[in-house]
Design a protein around this motif. Structure first.
Motif, mmCIF file in Angstrom:
data_model
loop_
_atom_site.group_PDB
_atom_site.id
_atom_site.type_symbol
_atom_site.label_atom_id
_atom_site.label_comp_id
_atom_site.label_asym_id
_atom_site.label_seq_id
_atom_site.Cartn_x
_atom_site.Cartn_y
_atom_site.Cartn_z
ATOM 1 N N VAL A 193 0.861 -1.182 0.000
ATOM 2 C CA VAL A 193 0.000 0.000 0.000
ATOM 3 C C VAL A 193 0.895 1.229 0.000
ATOM 4 C CG1 VAL A 193 -1.698 1.354 1.304
ATOM 5 C CG2 VAL A 193 -1.866 -1.146 1.245
ATOM 6 N N LEU A 194 0.515 2.256 -0.773
ATOM 7 C CA LEU A 194 1.244 3.519 -0.719
ATOM 8 C C LEU A 194 0.257 4.663 -0.553
ATOM 9 C CD1 LEU A 194 0.872 5.113 -3.646
ATOM 10 C CD2 LEU A 194 2.577 3.459 -4.401
ATOM 11 N N ALA A 195 0.790 5.815 -0.166
ATOM 12 C CA ALA A 195 -0.023 7.020 0.012
ATOM 13 C C ALA A 195 0.455 8.109 -0.926
ATOM 14 C CB ALA A 195 0.056 7.506 1.457
ATOM 15 N N ARG A 196 -0.528 8.771 -1.549
ATOM 16 C CA ARG A 196 -0.291 10.015 -2.281
ATOM 17 C C ARG A 196 -1.175 11.068 -1.625
ATOM 18 N NH1 ARG A 196 -1.687 7.128 -7.758
ATOM 19 N NH2 ARG A 196 0.284 6.088 -8.291
ATOM 20 N N GLY A 197 -0.576 11.873 -0.785
ATOM 21 C CA GLY A 197 -1.398 12.790 -0.015
ATOM 22 C C GLY A 197 -2.351 12.008 0.856
ATOM 23 N N ARG A 198 -3.662 12.284 0.704
ATOM 24 C CA ARG A 198 -4.674 11.589 1.502
ATOM 25 C C ARG A 198 -5.363 10.492 0.692
ATOM 26 N NH1 ARG A 198 -4.265 12.012 6.749
ATOM 27 N NH2 ARG A 198 -6.536 11.755 7.021
ATOM 28 N N THR A 199 -4.627 9.922 -0.249
ATOM 29 C CA THR A 199 -5.147 8.808 -1.044
ATOM 30 C C THR A 199 -4.266 7.582 -0.827
ATOM 31 O OG1 THR A 199 -6.027 10.279 -2.760
ATOM 32 C CG2 THR A 199 -5.690 7.974 -3.355
ATOM 33 N N ARG A 216 -9.552 -4.253 4.865
ATOM 34 C CA ARG A 216 -9.961 -3.693 6.156
ATOM 35 C C ARG A 216 -9.438 -2.268 6.307
ATOM 36 N NH1 ARG A 216 -9.979 -6.656 11.998
ATOM 37 N NH2 ARG A 216 -10.172 -4.810 13.322
ATOM 38 N N LEU A 217 -8.186 -2.049 5.936
ATOM 39 C CA LEU A 217 -7.618 -0.706 6.007
ATOM 40 C C LEU A 217 -8.380 0.261 5.122
ATOM 41 C CD1 LEU A 217 -5.407 1.346 6.789
ATOM 42 C CD2 LEU A 217 -4.021 0.413 4.902
ATOM 43 N N PHE A 218 -8.693 -0.148 3.905
ATOM 44 C CA PHE A 218 -9.375 0.744 2.969
ATOM 45 C C PHE A 218 -10.784 1.091 3.459
ATOM 46 C CE2 PHE A 218 -7.044 0.597 -1.363
ATOM 47 C CZ PHE A 218 -5.843 0.836 -0.714
ATOM 48 N N ARG A 219 -11.482 0.142 4.034
ATOM 49 C CA ARG A 219 -12.818 0.447 4.579
ATOM 50 C C ARG A 219 -12.718 1.488 5.686
ATOM 51 N NH1 ARG A 219 -13.522 -5.301 4.298
ATOM 52 N NH2 ARG A 219 -13.134 -5.463 6.544
ATOM 53 N N ALA A 220 -11.751 1.291 6.596
ATOM 54 C CA ALA A 220 -11.587 2.231 7.705
ATOM 55 C C ALA A 220 -11.120 3.592 7.203
ATOM 56 C CB ALA A 220 -10.594 1.660 8.718
ATOM 57 N N ALA A 221 -10.221 3.585 6.214
ATOM 58 C CA ALA A 221 -9.699 4.846 5.688
ATOM 59 C C ALA A 221 -10.797 5.655 5.008
ATOM 60 C CB ALA A 221 -8.551 4.573 4.721
ATOM 61 N N ALA A 240 8.049 7.825 -5.398
ATOM 62 C CA ALA A 240 7.363 9.118 -5.384
ATOM 63 C C ALA A 240 6.316 9.223 -4.282
ATOM 64 C CB ALA A 240 6.695 9.370 -6.737
ATOM 65 N N ALA A 241 5.951 8.116 -3.666
ATOM 66 C CA ALA A 241 4.856 8.111 -2.696
ATOM 67 C C ALA A 241 5.222 8.856 -1.418
ATOM 68 C CB ALA A 241 4.476 6.669 -2.364
ATOM 69 N N ASP A 242 4.199 9.312 -0.741
ATOM 70 C CA ASP A 242 4.400 9.943 0.568
ATOM 71 C C ASP A 242 4.667 8.919 1.658
ATOM 72 O OD1 ASP A 242 3.997 12.718 -0.201
ATOM 73 O OD2 ASP A 242 1.922 12.152 -0.568
ATOM 74 N N GLY A 243 4.313 7.690 1.406
ATOM 75 C CA GLY A 243 4.587 6.596 2.332
ATOM 76 C C GLY A 243 4.293 5.281 1.656
ATOM 77 N N VAL A 244 5.011 4.224 2.069
ATOM 78 C CA VAL A 244 4.787 2.874 1.550
ATOM 79 C C VAL A 244 4.729 1.934 2.753
ATOM 80 C CG1 VAL A 244 5.661 1.019 0.070
ATOM 81 C CG2 VAL A 244 6.058 3.417 -0.566
ATOM 82 N N TRP A 245 3.793 0.998 2.710
ATOM 83 C CA TRP A 245 3.622 0.058 3.816
ATOM 84 C C TRP A 245 3.407 -1.354 3.281
ATOM 85 C CZ3 TRP A 245 1.401 4.775 3.310
ATOM 86 C CH2 TRP A 245 1.731 5.741 4.276
ATOM 87 N N LEU A 246 3.791 -2.318 4.103
ATOM 88 C CA LEU A 246 3.440 -3.713 3.866
ATOM 89 C C LEU A 246 2.355 -4.089 4.864
ATOM 90 C CD1 LEU A 246 6.930 -5.430 3.332
ATOM 91 C CD2 LEU A 246 5.444 -4.283 1.657
ATOM 92 N N THR A 247 1.259 -4.629 4.359
ATOM 93 C CA THR A 247 0.152 -5.035 5.223
ATOM 94 C C THR A 247 -0.006 -6.545 5.171
ATOM 95 O OG1 THR A 247 -1.572 -4.860 3.528
ATOM 96 C CG2 THR A 247 -1.033 -2.854 4.754
ATOM 97 N N SER A 248 -0.280 -7.125 6.326
ATOM 98 C CA SER A 248 -0.485 -8.570 6.406
ATOM 99 C C SER A 248 -1.350 -8.870 7.614
ATOM 100 C CB SER A 248 0.860 -9.305 6.509
ATOM 101 O OG SER A 248 1.599 -8.850 7.636
ATOM 102 N N SER A 249 -1.770 -10.103 7.722
ATOM 103 C CA SER A 249 -2.762 -10.449 8.736
ATOM 104 C C SER A 249 -2.176 -10.616 10.127
ATOM 105 C CB SER A 249 -3.491 -11.732 8.333
ATOM 106 O OG SER A 249 -4.215 -11.519 7.139
ATOM 107 N N ALA A 250 -0.877 -10.821 10.263
ATOM 108 C CA ALA A 250 -0.268 -10.976 11.583
ATOM 109 C C ALA A 250 0.527 -9.725 11.974
ATOM 110 C CB ALA A 250 0.628 -12.208 11.613
#
Length: 281
Positions: A193-199, A216-221, A240-250
Motif C-alpha cells: 500500500v502507498l499514500a499520495r497525499g490523503r489517497t 480492512r484498512l481501505f474500509r476504515a480509511a 514518489a509516494a508519501d509513504g509505503v507500507w506492507l500489510t499482512s494479517s499478523a
C-alpha cells in the motif's frame, strides 16, 4: 494436550500434543507442498477477520483442486485453540489443509496457534527495509496461466522464503516483488500500500493474493475521509509516494523505511494508519 505456547487442534476441537506427529511421511503437503492455509492474528482471544480468512481458504482450495471442509466446520477447532492458549495477548492462528497421502480421500486439516514473533511487533513501529526483486513472470502471463496459482495461498512457500533469505543476506528485512514488466505485485507474505497525499493506493488483485488486511484498512480509511484506489503501480510510484507500507494479517502494517538501500520516510502517516487498523502494541 497443549503447552500453551503452541496449540494444535483438529477441526472437531480435539487438542493434540504439538510435540507429536500429525502428518504422515507420505503426505503430499510434505512431499510437494500441496495444500492451502490461512493466517490471522488473535488479540486478547479474538481472531481478526476470521470469516474473510475462512472464505479465502476455500477459494485457494478451489484453485488447487482441493476439497476442504466448509468454513463453519473449522470453528470448533479455532475455538478450542483460543481456549487452550495461555501465551501472550497476540497469537498467530493458522488454518492448515494438507492434501494428505497420494491415495487418500481427504485432506488433513488442523488449527495451529503460536506466539506472534517479537520481530513482527517491532517492525510495526520501526519499519522494514525492502529489496525490489523480479518475480519472473508478467501479470498477463500469470492471469492466463491459472496453474501458476499466483492468487492462491498454498503451502508451497519455497520461493517466498528464499526471497526473504536473500533480503536478509543483503542487509534488508523484506522484499517487494515486481513482475517482468516492472509492475508492483506484493511482498512474500504481505500486500503493498502507498499514500499520495490523503489517497491510499494498492495494486489490482491480479496475479497476487487478495489482501484481507488491505480491504480492512481501505474500509476504515474511507470512513475516516481518505480516498482509496486500486491501480497498477511501478517502482517509480514507490519512490514518489508519501509513504509505503506492507500489510499482512499478523504483522498488520509496517512502514517501508528503505528501498534497495535508499532510505525513505512514511510521511508521519504510520501512526494514523495503525489507529485505522486497530494495531495493538
Amino acid at each position: 494436550m497443549a503447552d500453551g505456547s503452541v496449540v494444535v487442534a483438529l477441526l472437531d476441537g480435539t487438542l493434540l500434543d504439538p510435540a507429536q506427529p500429525l502428518l504422515r511421511p507420505d503426505d503430499l503437503g510434505v512431499l510437494r507442498g500441496e495444500g492451502v492455509f490461512e493466517t490471522t492474528l488473535v488479540v486478547d482471544g479474538i481472531a481478526r477477520d476470521l470469516d474473510e480468512h475462512l472464505i479465502r481458504l476455500t477459494v485457494s482450495a478451489e484453485q488447487t483442486g482441493l476439497t476442504v471442509p466448509a468454513p463453519d466446520q473449522w470453528r470448533p477447532g479455532v475455538q478450542a485453540a483460543l481456549q487452550a492458549w495461555t501465551g501472550g495477548s497476540q497469537m498467530v492462528l493458522r488454518l492448515i489443509a494438507s492434501r494428505g497421502p497420494e491415495h487418500g480421500s481427504e485432506p488433513v486439516c488442523y488449527v495451529l496457534g503460536a506466539e506472534l514473533p517479537m520481530a513482527s511487533r517491532r517492525q510495526r513501529r520501526s519499519g522494514v527495509r525492502v529489496l525490489l526483486l523480479e518475480r519472473g513472470f508478467t501479470v498477463a502471463a500469470a492471469t492466463s496461466a491459472p496453474w501458476l496459482l499466483a492468487g492462491a495461498k498454498t503451502l508451497s512457500y519455497g520461493v517466498n522464503m528464499a526471497a526473504l533469505r536473500h533480503a536478509r543476506a543483503n542487509g534488508a528485512d523484506d522484499v517487494i516483488f515486481l513482475d517482468a514488466d516492472g509492475r508492483v505485485l506484493e511482498a512474500p507474505t504481505s500486500s503493498v500500500v502507498l499514500a499520495r497525499g490523503r489517497t491510499l493506493v494498492t495494486p489490482p488483485e491480479e496475479a497476487i493474493l487478495a489482501g484481507i488486511t488491505v480491504r480492512r484498512l481501505f474500509r476504515a480509511a474511507e470512513s475516516a475521509g481518505w480516498d482509496v484506489q486500486t491501480e497498477p503501480l511501478t517502482a517509480a510510484d514507490l519512490w514518489a509516494a508519501d509513504g509505503v507500507w506492507l500489510t499482512s494479517s499478523a504483522r498488520l502494517l509496517a512502514p517501508v523505511v528503505a528501498i534497495d538501500g535508499r532510505p525513505r520516510a512514511d510521511g508521519a502517516l504510520t501512526g494514523e494508519l495503525h489507529r485505522l487498523l486497530d494495531v495493538p502494541d
